[in-house]
Design a protein around this motif. Structure first.
Motif, PDB file in Angstrom:
ATOM      1  N   GLU A  28       3.219  -5.447   6.656  1.00 32.54           N
ATOM      2  CA  GLU A  28       4.150  -6.267   5.887  1.00 32.54           C
ATOM      3  C   GLU A  28       3.543  -7.633   5.581  1.00 32.54           C
ATOM      4  O   GLU A  28       2.863  -8.219   6.419  1.00 32.54           O
ATOM      5  CB  GLU A  28       5.444  -6.469   6.664  1.00 32.54           C
ATOM      6  CG  GLU A  28       6.165  -5.184   6.987  1.00 32.54           C
ATOM      7  CD  GLU A  28       7.390  -5.418   7.827  1.00 32.54           C
ATOM      8  OE1 GLU A  28       8.210  -6.300   7.468  1.00 32.54           O
ATOM      9  OE2 GLU A  28       7.524  -4.747   8.860  1.00 32.54           O
ATOM     10  N   ALA A  29       3.817  -8.109   4.373  1.00 30.56           N
ATOM     11  CA  ALA A  29       3.434  -9.453   3.951  1.00 30.56           C
ATOM     12  C   ALA A  29       4.561  -9.967   3.063  1.00 30.56           C
ATOM     13  O   ALA A  29       4.755  -9.460   1.959  1.00 30.56           O
ATOM     14  CB  ALA A  29       2.116  -9.444   3.202  1.00 30.56           C
ATOM     15  N   GLY A  30       5.303 -10.929   3.549  1.00 35.12           N
ATOM     16  CA  GLY A  30       6.433 -11.442   2.768  1.00 35.12           C
ATOM     17  C   GLY A  30       7.401 -10.320   2.456  1.00 35.12           C
ATOM     18  O   GLY A  30       7.759  -9.533   3.327  1.00 35.12           O
ATOM     19  N   PRO A  31       7.804 -10.188   1.182  1.00 26.92           N
ATOM     20  CA  PRO A  31       8.777  -9.166   0.819  1.00 26.92           C
ATOM     21  C   PRO A  31       8.164  -7.787   0.580  1.00 26.92           C
ATOM     22  O   PRO A  31       8.873  -6.845   0.236  1.00 26.92           O
ATOM     23  CB  PRO A  31       9.369  -9.706  -0.485  1.00 26.92           C
ATOM     24  CG  PRO A  31       8.249 -10.469  -1.100  1.00 26.92           C
ATOM     25  CD  PRO A  31       7.499 -11.086   0.061  1.00 26.92           C
ATOM     26  N   TYR A  32       6.866  -7.642   0.787  1.00 31.44           N
ATOM     27  CA  TYR A  32       6.179  -6.392   0.454  1.00 31.44           C
ATOM     28  C   TYR A  32       5.748  -5.645   1.709  1.00 31.44           C
ATOM     29  O   TYR A  32       5.493  -6.255   2.751  1.00 31.44           O
ATOM     30  CB  TYR A  32       4.967  -6.668  -0.439  1.00 31.44           C
ATOM     31  CG  TYR A  32       5.335  -7.464  -1.661  1.00 31.44           C
ATOM     32  CD1 TYR A  32       6.183  -6.930  -2.631  1.00 31.44           C
ATOM     33  CD2 TYR A  32       4.885  -8.757  -1.837  1.00 31.44           C
ATOM     34  CE1 TYR A  32       6.544  -7.664  -3.738  1.00 31.44           C
ATOM     35  CE2 TYR A  32       5.244  -9.502  -2.941  1.00 31.44           C
ATOM     36  CZ  TYR A  32       6.084  -8.945  -3.891  1.00 31.44           C
ATOM     37  OH  TYR A  32       6.452  -9.678  -4.989  1.00 31.44           O
ATOM     38  N   GLU A  33       5.658  -4.331   1.563  1.00 32.02           N
ATOM     39  CA  GLU A  33       5.283  -3.479   2.685  1.00 32.02           C
ATOM     40  C   GLU A  33       4.404  -2.337   2.193  1.00 32.02           C
ATOM     41  O   GLU A  33       4.661  -1.763   1.140  1.00 32.02           O
ATOM     42  CB  GLU A  33       6.547  -2.901   3.324  1.00 32.02           C
ATOM     43  CG  GLU A  33       6.314  -1.968   4.469  1.00 32.02           C
ATOM     44  CD  GLU A  33       7.617  -1.463   5.043  1.00 32.02           C
ATOM     45  OE1 GLU A  33       7.915  -0.270   4.858  1.00 32.02           O
ATOM     46  OE2 GLU A  33       8.349  -2.258   5.659  1.00 32.02           O
ATOM     47  N   GLN A  34       3.380  -2.033   2.974  1.00 29.89           N
ATOM     48  CA  GLN A  34       2.551  -0.856   2.732  1.00 29.89           C
ATOM     49  C   GLN A  34       2.678   0.037   3.964  1.00 29.89           C
ATOM     50  O   GLN A  34       2.643  -0.448   5.093  1.00 29.89           O
ATOM     51  CB  GLN A  34       1.088  -1.238   2.509  1.00 29.89           C
ATOM     52  CG  GLN A  34       0.869  -2.056   1.252  1.00 29.89           C
ATOM     53  CD  GLN A  34      -0.576  -2.453   1.075  1.00 29.89           C
ATOM     54  OE1 GLN A  34      -1.478  -1.657   1.273  1.00 29.89           O
ATOM     55  NE2 GLN A  34      -0.789  -3.711   0.702  1.00 29.89           N
ATOM     56  N   THR A  35       2.832   1.333   3.736  1.00 32.59           N
ATOM     57  CA  THR A  35       3.021   2.279   4.824  1.00 32.59           C
ATOM     58  C   THR A  35       1.982   3.383   4.728  1.00 32.59           C
ATOM     59  O   THR A  35       1.745   3.926   3.644  1.00 32.59           O
ATOM     60  CB  THR A  35       4.440   2.892   4.756  1.00 32.59           C
ATOM     61  OG1 THR A  35       5.401   1.840   4.777  1.00 32.59           O
ATOM     62  CG2 THR A  35       4.681   3.823   5.912  1.00 32.59           C
ATOM     63  N   TYR A  36       1.385   3.709   5.857  1.00 33.90           N
ATOM     64  CA  TYR A  36       0.382   4.767   5.934  1.00 33.90           C
ATOM     65  C   TYR A  36       0.809   5.743   7.021  1.00 33.90           C
ATOM     66  O   TYR A  36       1.190   5.322   8.115  1.00 33.90           O
ATOM     67  CB  TYR A  36      -1.001   4.178   6.263  1.00 33.90           C
ATOM     68  CG  TYR A  36      -1.463   3.222   5.193  1.00 33.90           C
ATOM     69  CD1 TYR A  36      -2.220   3.668   4.130  1.00 33.90           C
ATOM     70  CD2 TYR A  36      -1.097   1.881   5.229  1.00 33.90           C
ATOM     71  CE1 TYR A  36      -2.626   2.793   3.128  1.00 33.90           C
ATOM     72  CE2 TYR A  36      -1.495   1.002   4.222  1.00 33.90           C
ATOM     73  CZ  TYR A  36      -2.251   1.466   3.185  1.00 33.90           C
ATOM     74  OH  TYR A  36      -2.642   0.600   2.192  1.00 33.90           O
ATOM     75  N   LYS A  37       0.763   7.034   6.718  1.00 34.89           N
ATOM     76  CA  LYS A  37       1.161   8.066   7.667  1.00 34.89           C
ATOM     77  C   LYS A  37      -0.067   8.860   8.104  1.00 34.89           C
ATOM     78  O   LYS A  37      -0.891   9.239   7.278  1.00 34.89           O
ATOM     79  CB  LYS A  37       2.178   9.007   7.031  1.00 34.89           C
ATOM     80  CG  LYS A  37       3.466   8.307   6.662  1.00 34.89           C
ATOM     81  CD  LYS A  37       4.427   9.262   5.998  1.00 34.89           C
ATOM     82  CE  LYS A  37       5.672   8.517   5.564  1.00 34.89           C
ATOM     83  NZ  LYS A  37       6.587   9.392   4.842  1.00 34.89           N
TER      84      LYS A  37
END
Length: 82
Positions: A28-37
């Motif tokens: 997460e960075a500020g209002p953004y999110e990256q997700t890895y499975k």
């Protein structure tokens, strides 16, 4: 979703979770999110995720966050939201 651990980083909030036979890495960075499975069967030790979060990978994550922000701002401007 079960919380496994926080992964310290100076610029991002990184969390490791387990759910449905997968490890999930949320960055997460500020209002953004990256997700890895990652399939649990592909990774014997969840602490190995730390090795995957190397400088080249996190450089790309940083770039992608910048692109996400640009996309969001442009969409808002097109629709006079911002």
């Amino acid at each position: 979703m079960r919380f496994v651990q926080d992964i310290p980083h100076p610029h991002f909030r990184i969390g490791l979770y387990a759910w449905n036979g997968k490890y999930i890495v949320k960055i997460e960075a500020g209002p953004y999110e990256q997700t890895y499975k990652i399939n649990e069967m592909d990774m014997v030790d969840p602490t190995a995720v730390h090795q995957m979060l190397d400088e080249p990978f996190l450089d790309r994550v940083t770039k992608r966050f910048g692109e996400m922000d640009t996309d969001w701002q442009e969409a808002g401007n097109r629709h006079d939201v911002f």
